[in-house]
Design a protein around this motif. Structure first.
Motif, PDB file in Angstrom:
ATOM      1  N   ASP A 190       0.835  -1.205   0.000  1.00 15.11           N
ATOM      2  CA  ASP A 190       0.000   0.000   0.000  1.00 15.11           C
ATOM      3  C   ASP A 190       0.871   1.257   0.000  1.00 15.11           C
ATOM      4  OD1 ASP A 190      -2.750   1.138   0.179  1.00 15.11           O
ATOM      5  OD2 ASP A 190      -1.987   1.953   2.062  1.00 15.11           O
ATOM      6  N   ARG A 191       1.982   1.216   0.713  1.00 12.75           N
ATOM      7  CA  ARG A 191       2.916   2.357   0.703  1.00 12.75           C
ATOM      8  C   ARG A 191       3.545   2.502  -0.683  1.00 12.75           C
ATOM      9  NH1 ARG A 191       4.855   6.510   0.350  1.00 12.75           N
ATOM     10  NH2 ARG A 191       6.520   7.497   1.565  1.00 12.75           N
ATOM     11  N   GLU A 194       0.986   4.184  -2.930  1.00 12.78           N
ATOM     12  CA  GLU A 194       0.918   5.608  -2.600  1.00 12.78           C
ATOM     13  C   GLU A 194       2.088   6.359  -3.245  1.00 12.78           C
ATOM     14  OE1 GLU A 194       0.701   8.350   1.458  1.00 12.78           O
ATOM     15  OE2 GLU A 194       1.785   6.446   1.488  1.00 12.78           O
ATOM     16  N   TYR A 263      -8.315   7.434  -7.046  1.00 13.86           N
ATOM     17  CA  TYR A 263      -7.222   8.027  -7.808  1.00 13.86           C
ATOM     18  C   TYR A 263      -7.640   8.271  -9.263  1.00 13.86           C
ATOM     19  CZ  TYR A 263      -2.605   8.634  -9.941  1.00 13.86           C
ATOM     20  OH  TYR A 263      -1.520   9.125 -10.643  1.00 13.86           O
TER      21      TYR A 263
END
Length: 324
Positions: A190-191, A194, A263
């Motif tokens: 998930d990082r 991002e 997004y």
């Protein structure tokens, strides 16, 4: 739980915990081995393909019905992987976009990517225990290819696959354990997502390949698979709901799938059915179970089964083209 088939050449497993010795394992510079369309058949029967899909399925099972915000164990290795991306993020802060006539493909990305390649060895060595240090020669390829292409300044599902392969190899080396699986998806990957959104917008990276052909959106695929698994059994949200902007916005911090839709809504204009037709079609599926299984099949066909994507993939001993 889905079994993650892990086999390393020269590795010797001793017990149910699959401990192994690495004294005989030889690491080598990975090379491209999918030279033409005919090689796809060999690839699909390879140990690399088997291990990679085993990794994808294990992560998929691990996060079933779970939220990004749920508490999970974050091991020292997972924290190091998060810190690594924080470091890459810091470099992006130090390297602003260049003033240039063309809108897309800001050449400052090449400065950032050069710094990644120059420091990849150190970044990886900081994660590996002493008995695995030699693996960095193979891991470097997957790490440096996992954030986009230096020359084309583009990013797509093939690059995403490389970063996922980097994580897969850490499982194969037992640097990551099965108990790390949830944190690998919910914290590390998930990082990564991002950060990739930051790179895409900061350096105006172009999509690799054509939208709707190699993936669901311009850039990613895996978060839709794992994100739909998170939504299995959700009491309120069904597939028809994610096209509603207020729904994706409300759930973006809890579900990977919704964060991807959020997004898209930020960077694209016009009717959702026109700019994201594949996703629009998926919203017509009744249940998340069907969405999830369908996405896995689609991934195998439209990403792993497409020559323009996998021709760039590299094979060594960790990810081998030898038959499974």
């Amino acid at each position: 739980m889905t079994k993650f088939c892990i086999q390393l050449r020269h590795c010797h497993y001793h017990n149910k915990k699959q401990d192994f010795t690495m004294s005989d394992l030889v690491f080598q510079e990975p090379t491209k081995q999918i030279k033409n369309v005919a090689d796809l058949a060999t690839w699909k029967k390879s140990q690399a393909y088997s291990d990679y899909m085993g990794f994808v399925r294990l992560m998929n099972t691990t996060v079933k019905g779970k939220k990004l915000t749920d508490e999970c164990n974050v091991s020292e290795t997972c924290q190091k992987l998060i810190t690594m991306i924080d470091t890459l993020d810091g470099w992006a802060e130090e390297i602003p976009p260049l003033q240039q006539p063309q809108r897309y493909g800001n050449q400052a990305f090449r400065n950032w990517h050069t710094k990644l390649k120059e420091n990849a060895e150190t970044l990886i060595q900081d994660i590996l225990p002493d008995n695995c240090k030699g693996a960095s020669i193979e891991l470097k390829s997957y790490l440096t290819e996992g954030f986009g292409n230096y020359t084309r300044i583009d990013y797509g599902t093939g690059h995403e696959m490389n970063y996922a392969t980097f994580l897969c190899c850490l499982f194969k080396l037992r640097v990551l354990e099965e108990t790390d699986s949830e944190a690998v998806v919910h914290r590390v990957f998930d990082r990564y997502l991002e950060f990739m959104r930051k790179l895409q917008t900061k350096y105006m990276m172009e999509p690799a390949g054509s939208q709707g052909v190699w993936g669901l959106d311009d850039f990613q695929f895996l978060p839709y698979i794992w994100g739909s698994s998170q939504l299995l059994g959700h009491p309120k949200v069904s597939p028809k709901d994610f096209v509603e902007q207020d729904v994706s916005h409300f759930y973006k911090d809890e579900y990977m799938f919704m964060a991807c839709i959020e997004y898209i809504n930020q960077v694209k204009t016009g009717p959702f059915a026109e700019h994201s037709n594949q996703l629009w079609n998926i919203s017509g599926v009744m249940h998340w179970t069907k969405v999830n299984s369908g996405l896995i099949k689609m991934y195998m066909e439209e990403v792993l089964g497409k020559f323009p994507v996998v021709q760039h993939f590299h094979f060594g001993n960790l990810m081998s083209m030898k038959p499974a």
